[in-house]
Design an enzyme around this catalytic site. Structure first.
Site, PDB file in Angstrom:
ATOM      1  N   SER A 193       0.827  -1.189   0.000  1.00 21.14           N
ATOM      2  CA  SER A 193       0.000   0.000   0.000  1.00 21.14           C
ATOM      3  C   SER A 193       0.874   1.257   0.000  1.00 21.14           C
ATOM      4  O   SER A 193       1.671   1.458  -0.917  1.00 21.14           O
ATOM      5  CB  SER A 193      -0.962  -0.031   1.199  1.00 21.14           C
ATOM      6  OG  SER A 193      -1.921   0.991   1.101  1.00 21.14           O
ATOM      7  N   ASP A 347      -9.849  -3.262  -5.978  1.00 22.63           N
ATOM      8  CA  ASP A 347      -9.037  -2.296  -5.229  1.00 22.63           C
ATOM      9  C   ASP A 347      -9.005  -0.995  -6.014  1.00 22.63           C
ATOM     10  O   ASP A 347      -8.739  -0.995  -7.225  1.00 22.63           O
ATOM     11  CB  ASP A 347      -7.618  -2.864  -5.057  1.00 22.63           C
ATOM     12  CG  ASP A 347      -6.667  -1.928  -4.339  1.00 22.63           C
ATOM     13  OD1 ASP A 347      -7.130  -0.896  -3.800  1.00 22.63           O
ATOM     14  OD2 ASP A 347      -5.464  -2.233  -4.312  1.00 22.63           O
ATOM     15  N   HIS A 377      -8.002  -4.510  -1.374  1.00 19.03           N
ATOM     16  CA  HIS A 377      -6.936  -3.759  -0.715  1.00 19.03           C
ATOM     17  C   HIS A 377      -6.856  -4.117   0.773  1.00 19.03           C
ATOM     18  O   HIS A 377      -7.870  -4.180   1.463  1.00 19.03           O
ATOM     19  CB  HIS A 377      -7.178  -2.251  -0.852  1.00 19.03           C
ATOM     20  CG  HIS A 377      -5.970  -1.440  -0.523  1.00 19.03           C
ATOM     21  ND1 HIS A 377      -5.014  -1.115  -1.457  1.00 19.03           N
ATOM     22  CD2 HIS A 377      -5.536  -0.909   0.647  1.00 19.03           C
ATOM     23  CE1 HIS A 377      -4.054  -0.412  -0.881  1.00 19.03           C
ATOM     24  NE2 HIS A 377      -4.351  -0.281   0.396  1.00 19.03           N
TER      25      HIS A 377
END
Length: 407
Positions: A193, A347, A377
């Site tokens: 991320s 995502d 995600h």
């Protein structure tokens, strides 16, 4: 005096129940769980808990008890860490930066591979403890020396604290590889991320550094690599998919970059980007670079709104290469090491990976791409959570392990 205490004891359960009911209503009113996701009920449950804790944190923040991010970090750091008999785990400080070193106990006939890991959490969540299980697994399964870097977070610290801490700790480690028994020709940087964004930014910043060992490979797990266009197909299609909604991403971005939240719409609409800047980088940011099959559902062609100079002056650091490594010069991109990119269909950051993949490949960088149709995600953090794990969680981790073992 007993009556006020009795009232308080009765009120607390009602308060916590009310907050939970609010979170459940918010989830079902605002959240979209795609049909392609496995175990949708489990994801709904986790997202309700997430919203519940964020709601409590926001209430505590307004009451002046503690900030929402600190409340969440306190909770996820309270989980007990399991010791691994195969590893030596050491907490260190590189200057003021907390790091955690994972070293296999067994002797090795030669220096081991090294992994530098930057955790996720959007500078709001995440910590050394929260990502301990993941890093422990990566170090053990790849027989590598792994360094996980902690960094300063909101609300006390803003840009460029994250980049500076990770850069300084990485350089410190790279200069001392022999001390930790690491092969200088086999150092991998890995992040998830926002940690994936750090991987891209730091690997680019280290290009041409003759005083440091060269990074052998970079691993980016659903990274955030550009803040220019938040209307890419995946941003539209997955804007309300757990565990990262577009609203939460923009809020986190504003908090980290110390941008007033009143500019959120300007950021979403692209009016904070000057027209000449759009024209300069459109060749890399355009949805035309996204394969057609990823635009089949729920995507509407988009162009930025009228330029707002006030918004630009407030948010222009959002466009720096440290925050948008996708826009680095071709000369820099061409010198990057081979790369492993993970993307998830469900995502909002899926297309960041696709755009960065194209940029790397266009400059001759070898790219291995791993895409999960059932991924979302944040899924990787659940890989070792047993009943709370998802098939995609373990798939990602094992794919990363397999790739790193080939280095």
């Amino acid at each position: 005096m007993a009556i006020p205490w009795l009232v308080l004891l009765l009120a607390l359960p009602i308060f916590f129940l009310g907050a939970f009911v609010w979170a459940v209503f918010e989830h079902f009113l605002t959240t979209d769980v795609p049909a392609t996701l496995q175990h949708p009920a489990k994801l709904r449950f986790l997202h309700c808990i997430f919203l519940y804790l964020v709601t409590l944190g926001n209430i505590f923040e307004k009451l002046g008890i503690c900030s929402m991010p600190k409340f969440i970090r306190f909770l996820h750091d309270s989980v007990r860490i399991k010791k691994d008999p195969e590893l030596v785990v050491t907490d260190l400080r590189f200057g003021t930066i907390p790091v955690r070193l994972f070293q296999p106990k067994t002797a090795s006939s030669r220096p081991r591979r090294g992994i530098i890991f930057y955790h996720g959490g959007g500078t709001v969540f995440g910590s050394l403890d929260c990502y301990h299980g993941l890093c422990n697994y990566l170090a053990r399964e790849t027989d590598s020396v792994l360094l996980m870097i902690g960094y300063r977070k909101v609300p006390d610290h803003h840009f460029p604290a994250l980049f500076q801490d990770c850069m300084n700790a990485s350089i410190h480690f790279l200069k001392a590889l022999e001390t930790y028994g690491v092969d200088a020709s086999r150092v991998v940087v890995c992040g998830e991320s926002i940690g994936g964004a750090v991987v891209a930014a730091i690997t680019q910043a280290l290009v041409g550094r003759s005083d440091l060992p060269q990074i052998r490979a970079q691993v980016l797990i659903y990274p955030f690599v550009q803040a220019f266009c938040l209307q890419l197909p995946s941003f539209q299609q997955n804007q309300n998919v757990p565990l990262l909604s577009r609203k939460f991403l923009v809020t986190s971005l504003c908090n980290y970059l110390a941008i007033d939240l009143s500019w959120r719409d300007a950021i979403l609409n692209g009016t904070c980007v000057p027209p000449d800047v759009w024209r300069k980088y459109e060749k890399w940011l355009s949805p035309d670079n996204i394969p057609k099959k990823f635009k089949n559902r729920g995507y509407q062609p988009w162009s930025p709104g009228p330029f707002n100079e006030a918004a630009y002056l407030e948010a222009k650091h959002m466009l720096d290469v440290e925050n948008s490594p996708l826009i680095a010069d071709d000369e820099v991109i061409a010198q990057l090491p081979e790369s492993f990119l993970v993307s998830c269909e469900n995502d909002i950051l899926r297309d960041d990976s696709l755009l960065y993949k194209k940029r790397l490949e266009d400059q001759g960088v070898r790219v291995t791409w791993y895409h999960l149709e059932d991924g979302f995600h944040g899924s990787v953090i659940f890989f070792d959570k047993k009943a709370l794990s998802f098939p995609c969680s373990l798939k990602i981790v094992n794919a990363v392990v397999s790739y790193v073992k080939g280095i």
